[in-house]
Design a protein around this motif. Structure first.
Motif, PDB file in Angstrom:
ATOM      1  N   ILE A  14       0.834  -1.204   0.000  1.00  6.15           N
ATOM      2  CA  ILE A  14       0.000   0.000   0.000  1.00  6.15           C
ATOM      3  C   ILE A  14       0.867   1.251   0.000  1.00  6.15           C
ATOM      4  N   TYR A  15       1.922   1.219   0.814  1.00  6.81           N
ATOM      5  CA  TYR A  15       2.800   2.394   0.861  1.00  6.81           C
ATOM      6  C   TYR A  15       3.543   2.570  -0.466  1.00  6.81           C
ATOM      7  N   ALA A  16       3.986   1.433  -1.055  1.00 13.81           N
ATOM      8  CA  ALA A  16       4.662   1.515  -2.354  1.00 13.81           C
ATOM      9  C   ALA A  16       3.718   2.057  -3.416  1.00 13.81           C
ATOM     10  N   SER A  17       2.457   1.631  -3.364  1.00 15.63           N
ATOM     11  CA  SER A  17       1.473   2.141  -4.313  1.00 15.63           C
ATOM     12  C   SER A  17       1.201   3.624  -4.082  1.00 15.63           C
ATOM     13  N   LEU A  18       1.232   4.021  -2.822  1.00 20.14           N
ATOM     14  CA  LEU A  18       1.025   5.435  -2.490  1.00 20.14           C
ATOM     15  C   LEU A  18       2.132   6.302  -3.081  1.00 20.14           C
ATOM     16  N   LYS A  19       3.348   5.774  -3.109  1.00 20.06           N
ATOM     17  CA  LYS A  19       4.473   6.551  -3.625  1.00 20.06           C
ATOM     18  C   LYS A  19       4.205   7.009  -5.048  1.00 20.06           C
ATOM     19  N   PHE A  20       3.533   6.184  -5.831  1.00 15.86           N
ATOM     20  CA  PHE A  20       3.267   6.571  -7.218  1.00 15.86           C
ATOM     21  C   PHE A  20       2.226   7.686  -7.292  1.00 15.86           C
ATOM     22  N   SER A  21       1.316   7.738  -6.328  1.00 11.48           N
ATOM     23  CA  SER A  21       0.233   8.719  -6.385  1.00 11.48           C
ATOM     24  C   SER A  21       0.694  10.114  -6.011  1.00 11.48           C
ATOM     25  N   GLU A  22       1.874  10.224  -5.414  1.00  9.86           N
ATOM     26  CA  GLU A  22       2.369  11.544  -5.021  1.00  9.86           C
ATOM     27  C   GLU A  22       2.700  12.369  -6.259  1.00  9.86           C
ATOM     28  N   SER A  23       2.460  13.663  -6.160  1.00 11.56           N
ATOM     29  CA  SER A  23       2.806  14.648  -7.200  1.00 11.56           C
ATOM     30  C   SER A  23       1.992  14.488  -8.474  1.00 11.56           C
ATOM     31  N   LEU A  24       0.903  13.740  -8.417  1.00 14.97           N
ATOM     32  CA  LEU A  24       0.066  13.592  -9.610  1.00 14.97           C
ATOM     33  C   LEU A  24      -1.055  14.619  -9.647  1.00 14.97           C
ATOM     34  N   HIS A  25      -1.070  15.529  -8.691  1.00 20.33           N
ATOM     35  CA  HIS A  25      -2.087  16.582  -8.631  1.00 20.33           C
ATOM     36  C   HIS A  25      -3.493  15.988  -8.580  1.00 20.33           C
ATOM     37  N   ARG A  26      -3.637  14.924  -7.763  1.00 18.40           N
ATOM     38  CA  ARG A  26      -4.935  14.273  -7.603  1.00 18.40           C
ATOM     39  C   ARG A  26      -5.472  14.518  -6.203  1.00 18.40           C
ATOM     40  N   SER A  27      -6.790  14.451  -6.096  1.00 18.08           N
ATOM     41  CA  SER A  27      -7.415  14.686  -4.798  1.00 18.08           C
ATOM     42  C   SER A  27      -7.220  13.472  -3.901  1.00 18.08           C
ATOM     43  N   SER A  28      -7.466  13.672  -2.605  1.00 18.71           N
ATOM     44  CA  SER A  28      -7.332  12.582  -1.643  1.00 18.71           C
ATOM     45  C   SER A  28      -8.303  11.448  -1.960  1.00 18.71           C
ATOM     46  N   THR A  29      -9.485  11.803  -2.440  1.00 23.21           N
ATOM     47  CA  THR A  29     -10.469  10.763  -2.780  1.00 23.21           C
ATOM     48  C   THR A  29      -9.964   9.894  -3.922  1.00 23.21           C
ATOM     49  N   GLU A  30      -9.382  10.546  -4.935  1.00 23.69           N
ATOM     50  CA  GLU A  30      -8.842   9.767  -6.055  1.00 23.69           C
ATOM     51  C   GLU A  30      -7.685   8.889  -5.611  1.00 23.69           C
ATOM     52  N   ILE A  31      -6.813   9.439  -4.774  1.00 18.62           N
ATOM     53  CA  ILE A  31      -5.688   8.648  -4.276  1.00 18.62           C
ATOM     54  C   ILE A  31      -6.201   7.475  -3.447  1.00 18.62           C
ATOM     55  N   ASP A  32      -7.206   7.737  -2.608  1.00 19.27           N
ATOM     56  CA  ASP A  32      -7.792   6.656  -1.811  1.00 19.27           C
ATOM     57  C   ASP A  32      -8.360   5.562  -2.711  1.00 19.27           C
ATOM     58  N   ASP A  33      -9.025   5.987  -3.776  1.00 17.71           N
ATOM     59  CA  ASP A  33      -9.597   5.007  -4.702  1.00 17.71           C
ATOM     60  C   ASP A  33      -8.495   4.196  -5.402  1.00 17.71           C
ATOM     61  N   PHE A  81      -5.979   1.400   7.853  1.00 18.10           N
ATOM     62  CA  PHE A  81      -4.637   1.843   7.491  1.00 18.10           C
ATOM     63  C   PHE A  81      -4.692   2.781   6.279  1.00 18.10           C
ATOM     64  N   ILE A  82      -5.480   2.405   5.274  1.00 17.63           N
ATOM     65  CA  ILE A  82      -5.607   3.261   4.096  1.00 17.63           C
ATOM     66  C   ILE A  82      -6.303   4.567   4.453  1.00 17.63           C
ATOM     67  N   THR A  83      -7.301   4.490   5.300  1.00 16.67           N
ATOM     68  CA  THR A  83      -8.017   5.697   5.718  1.00 16.67           C
ATOM     69  C   THR A  83      -7.089   6.664   6.441  1.00 16.67           C
ATOM     70  N   ASN A  84      -6.215   6.146   7.286  1.00 14.74           N
ATOM     71  CA  ASN A  84      -5.268   7.010   7.999  1.00 14.74           C
ATOM     72  C   ASN A  84      -4.306   7.696   7.040  1.00 14.74           C
ATOM     73  N   ILE A  85      -3.978   7.026   5.935  1.00 16.37           N
ATOM     74  CA  ILE A  85      -3.048   7.615   4.976  1.00 16.37           C
ATOM     75  C   ILE A  85      -3.719   8.722   4.175  1.00 16.37           C
ATOM     76  N   THR A  86      -4.937   8.454   3.690  1.00 19.62           N
ATOM     77  CA  THR A  86      -5.582   9.387   2.760  1.00 19.62           C
ATOM     78  C   THR A  86      -6.526  10.372   3.424  1.00 19.62           C
ATOM     79  N   ASN A  87      -6.888  10.107   4.693  1.00 20.35           N
ATOM     80  CA  ASN A  87      -7.844  10.968   5.401  1.00 20.35           C
ATOM     81  C   ASN A  87      -9.201  11.021   4.701  1.00 20.35           C
ATOM     82  N   VAL A  88      -9.549   9.938   4.003  1.00 25.80           N
ATOM     83  CA  VAL A  88     -10.857   9.847   3.354  1.00 25.80           C
ATOM     84  C   VAL A  88     -11.712   8.875   4.160  1.00 25.80           C
ATOM     85  N   SER A  89     -12.852   9.348   4.599  1.00 20.11           N
ATOM     86  CA  SER A  89     -13.708   8.518   5.443  1.00 20.11           C
ATOM     87  C   SER A  89     -14.217   7.308   4.665  1.00 20.11           C
ATOM     88  N   PRO A  90     -14.227   6.146   5.283  1.00 26.84           N
ATOM     89  CA  PRO A  90     -14.745   4.948   4.586  1.00 26.84           C
ATOM     90  C   PRO A  90     -16.231   5.037   4.300  1.00 26.84           C
TER      91      PRO A  90
END
Length: 800
Positions: free
Chosen positions: A494-513, A565-574
């Motif tokens: 999950i963390y490795a996948s998160l690394k790719f989402s950084e700097s893509l100018h996407r919202s937290s909801t999109e990153i969570d998805d 764990f994913i919710t804590n990273i993205t701050n998007v409510s389940p």
């Protein structure tokens, strides 16, 4: 009449003579012609008249001479008297002239000298005047030569223009000026050739410098983006520290990332270099000005744009092995950025050499090629770290060119394709990780000796069991060591996948998805496939399968912690409407079902192995009085195996036990009815009955708790009724009650009974050749034949 004609003729002749006397001799011709044009012989009369007129004039001349003769004589006499005085005067004049000549000779010489000096002075003055006109021309020409030697071609062209328009026309009559005027076009062509050569050198040089220009521009864009990101994070976070995440064995917090960004920010304080600092653009400016002055700017623009298009195509050609290292991608991006940074500088520094439409055309062409190249080469990459670095390079590349006004939305769209490729490489990498974990697992409960060991395990995996917690140390946790390792690796993924989402100018909801979808792929495809393959491996025994079921149960229960764990990273409510749920529950359920099915299969295979050890003496006269050894070994094996099943869910153990008993019953039935078995004695039937009794005793001993009554014993009911029928020889009851629900032998099929009876009939015939002479044996044979006929009629009735 003749007299009148004569008078007219005379009058005409007089007129003609007067005209001849009074007019110029050049006009006499027409007058004389008129004489011949008149009457015949008129010219004779005119000649006579002319002779008369000449004689008349001679007489008048003679009279005049006679009248002036005396005066002429007197004048001659007087001239003779003056002759002597004239000679004397002549001598005096000659002498005076001689003296005058002698006296004026020196004056004449001085006068001539003065004249010569005056002429020289005039010539010098004229020369000075002409030289004053020529010297500026020569000075300008000399200046032109110096400018050409110093390669100041634009100034030289201005000098040429002044020479042609101002200076040379003043002294155009001189040959050297004509030579100069003839040389100026040649010099212009030389300047064009030299400036074009300089431009070619510049174009060749810019290819070498594009890499450095692009590297500098991308580094500055990266520093700018890092600085802005750090400021934004600092402003949004304040002094709050995010939860700790782990990646590749290292623990990180978002504040750590800020610290790293600060280091980059310090690098940003270095001197900022621009394309103008790295590249000398003077050849372009000089050549542009020269061609503009020469009135050939359009030719220069067309040549420059054509050459840059060619260079763009060369820059866009990747190296064959570019996908092998990140340096290959970095060099490729640096060259492209360098090319367009130079073009942007040319666009703004010159007026019209390149236009925005031209650069946009180049960029659109380049963008299509870049996307095709990246799409192709990224597909060859199997290293997720390399794909991640490629993504970072693409982001910096896009940010850099976006800063210069180029549209880059298609590059960010490409990143979604690269993200899929990145996820694929991650899935392949984690598949190897999962396989290694499964291979190294001992498939035994985790032993914990101390409280510290217990806390260490619980910190890696969310295990909560009040019963286990109440136990004293040392104790064992129900799952094996692969469970916390799998859980940790899923978080790493999950963390490795998160690394790719950084700097893509996407919202937290999109990153969570994105995170949830990639995690679902990991669970439903990669981990599920690894579990399925693990379950199918031949070395995985029943004990391991039992442990796998226990492990998947605990992993299934831990899925909700992964969502947290994913919710804590993205701050998007389940509870968000579009939040994707994790499919781990179905994954682990499917794996557990597969393991259960494999348990049933392996149990049956083990039963078959024991059955193959069976060595019945089918023609034996009577039984040994005890059950067969292979069957006792099989029952002991089943008892020990079902003891291991105590940790399984009740239904799984019960199903496994029931499946084993049914398979054992079926295998024993097949052994009796085997077509290769031709004869069976009553003694063999009795021995077989002893083995079935042991099976029934095993079933009644409740090897797995939870069965109601004699449910497990029903697995052997078909065998029991068949054997009872033959042991008691109760054919009358069977035939009389056949087809009734209350029949004692309801589970005995006529075809089965017939097949077994046929084998016993053949045995009875061959056991004693004298049996036909014994009344009892004859009666028994008749009974068997009668039963066989009745059974056949029943079988035929069933088939019809």
């Amino acid at each position: 009449m003749a007299e009148s004609e004569t008078l007219e003729c005379i009058t005409e002749h007089e007129r003609i003579l007067q005209e001849i006397e009074s007019t110029d001799t050049a006009c006499v011709g027409p007058t004389l012609r008129s004489i011949y044009d008149d009457q015949p012989n008129a010219h004779k009369r005119f000649m006579e008249k002319l002779d008369a007129r000449i004689r008349n004039h001679d007489r008048e001349i003679e009279k005049m001479c006679n009248f002036h003769h005396q005066g002429f004589v007197d004048a001659i006499t007087e001239l003779l008297k003056v002759r002597a005085d004239a000679e004397k005067l002549m001598g005096q004049v000659t002498d005076t002239n001689r003296k005058l000549q002698e006296a004026g000779r020196e004056v004449t010489c001085q006068t001539e000298e003065v004249i010569r000096c005056r002429i020289q002075q005039r010539n010098m003055t004229t020369t000075v005047e002409k030289l004053q006109l020529c010297i500026p021309v020569l000075e300008m020409y000399s200046k032109l030569k110096e400018q050409l030697e110093c390669k100041r071609y634009y100034a030289a062209l201005n000098t040429m223009e002044q020479l042609e328009k101002v200076y040379i026309p003043r002294v155009s009559q001189y040959r050297f000026c004509q030579i100069m005027a003839e040389n100026l076009p040649r010099l212009r062509e030389e300047i064009k050739e030299i400036s074009m050569s300089d431009l070619k050198d510049f174009l060749e040089s810019i290819r070498k410098h594009s890499d450095k220009v692009g590297e500098t521009a991308m580094r500055q864009a990266h520093q700018h983006r890092t600085f802005n990101s750090a400021v934004a994070k600092q402003a949004s976070m304040g002094h709050y520290t995010k939860p700790v995440y782990s990646h590749n064995g290292q623990r990180h917090t978002h504040n750590d990332l800020l610290d790293n960004d600060t280091g980059d920010e310090e690098e940003a304080d270095e001197e900022i270099l621009t394309a103008h600092d790295l590249v000398d653009f003077s050849p372009v400016y000089r050549c542009l000005h020269i061609y503009t002055v020469l009135g050939d700017r359009e030719t220069f623009e067309n040549y420059y744009r054509k050459q840059r298009k060619k260079q763009a195509r060369l820059v866009l050609q990747p190296q064959a092995n570019m996908h092998e290292t990140v340096e290959g991608y970095r060099k490729y991006f640096n060259q492209i950025v360098g090319f367009f940074v130079v073009e942007d500088h040319i666009l703004h520094a010159t007026r019209g050499l390149v236009t925005r439409a031209f650069t946009d055309e180049l960029w659109n062409m380049a963008l299509s090629k870049i996307i095709a190249v990246l799409r192709t080469h990224s597909s060859y990459c199997n290293d997720p770290d390399l794909v991640l670095e490629l993504k970072n390079l693409i982001v910096i590349f896009a940010d850099t060119l976006q800063g210069y006004g180029f549209p880059v939305s298609r590059l960010f769209d490409l990143l979604f394709e690269v993200r899929d490729q990145y996820n694929e490489t991650l899935l392949k990498k984690w598949a190897l990780v999962f396989r290694e974990i499964f291979e190294l697992d001992n498939y035994s409960p985790i032993p914990v000796e101390t409280e510290e060991e217990y806390k260490l395990v619980v910190s890696r995996f969310p295990f909560h069991d009040p019963d286990v917690e109440k136990q004293d140390f040392p104790k064992k946790l129900p799952m094996s060591q692969s469970v916390p390792q799998i859980y940790t690796q899923v978080k790493e993924f999950i963390y490795a996948s998160l690394k790719f989402s950084e700097s893509l100018h996407r919202s937290s909801t999109e990153i969570d998805d994105m995170l949830r979808k990639s995690t679902n792929l990991l669970l439903t495809r990669t981990l599920s496939s690894c579990l399925q393959n693990l379950i199918k491996k031949p070395h995985i025994g029943l004990t391991e399968l039992v442990q796998i079921i226990i492990n998947t149960t605990h992993l299934e229960q831990a899925c909700r912690y992964l969502e947290e764990f994913i919710t804590n990273i993205t701050n998007v409510s389940p509870e968000t409407v579009h939040t994707t749920r994790l499919y781990g529950l179905s994954t682990f359920k499917d794996a557990r079902h597969a393991a259960e099915g494999e348990i049933y299969t392996k149990l049956n295979q083990k039963i078959d192995e024991f059955i193959q050890l069976a060595d019945y003496e089918w023609g034996m006269a009577e039984s040994d009085g005890r059950a067969s050894g292979y069957l006792m070994d099989l029952i002991n094996f089943l008892r020990s195996t079902f003891q291991v099943f105590t940790h399984l869910p009740g239904k799984v153990a019960q199903t496994a036990c029931m499946s084993a008993c049914k398979h054992l019953s079926t295998s024993l039935m097949q052994m009796l009815l085997d077509t290769e078995l031709k004869q069976i004695s009553m003694g063999a039937i009795q021995q077989f009955n002893l083995d079935v009794i042991q099976c029934e005793l095993f079933a009644s001993s409740e090897p797995v708790p939870g069965f109601q009554g004699d449910t497990l014993q029903l697995a052997f009911i078909d065998l029991r009724q068949l054997l009872d029928l033959f042991m008691v020889w109760d054919w009358s009851t069977y035939l009389a009650d056949y087809g009734q629900p209350s029949s004692k032998y309801l589970r005995v099929n006529p075809a089965t009974a017939l097949a077994l009876l046929e084998k016993m009939k053949d045995t009875s015939k061959k056991n004693n050749i004298f049996s036909q002479f014994r009344k009892n044996d004859r009666d028994k044979q008749k009974l068997i034949e009668t039963v066989v006929r009745q059974l056949r009629s029943l079988v035929n009735g069933m088939s019809s």
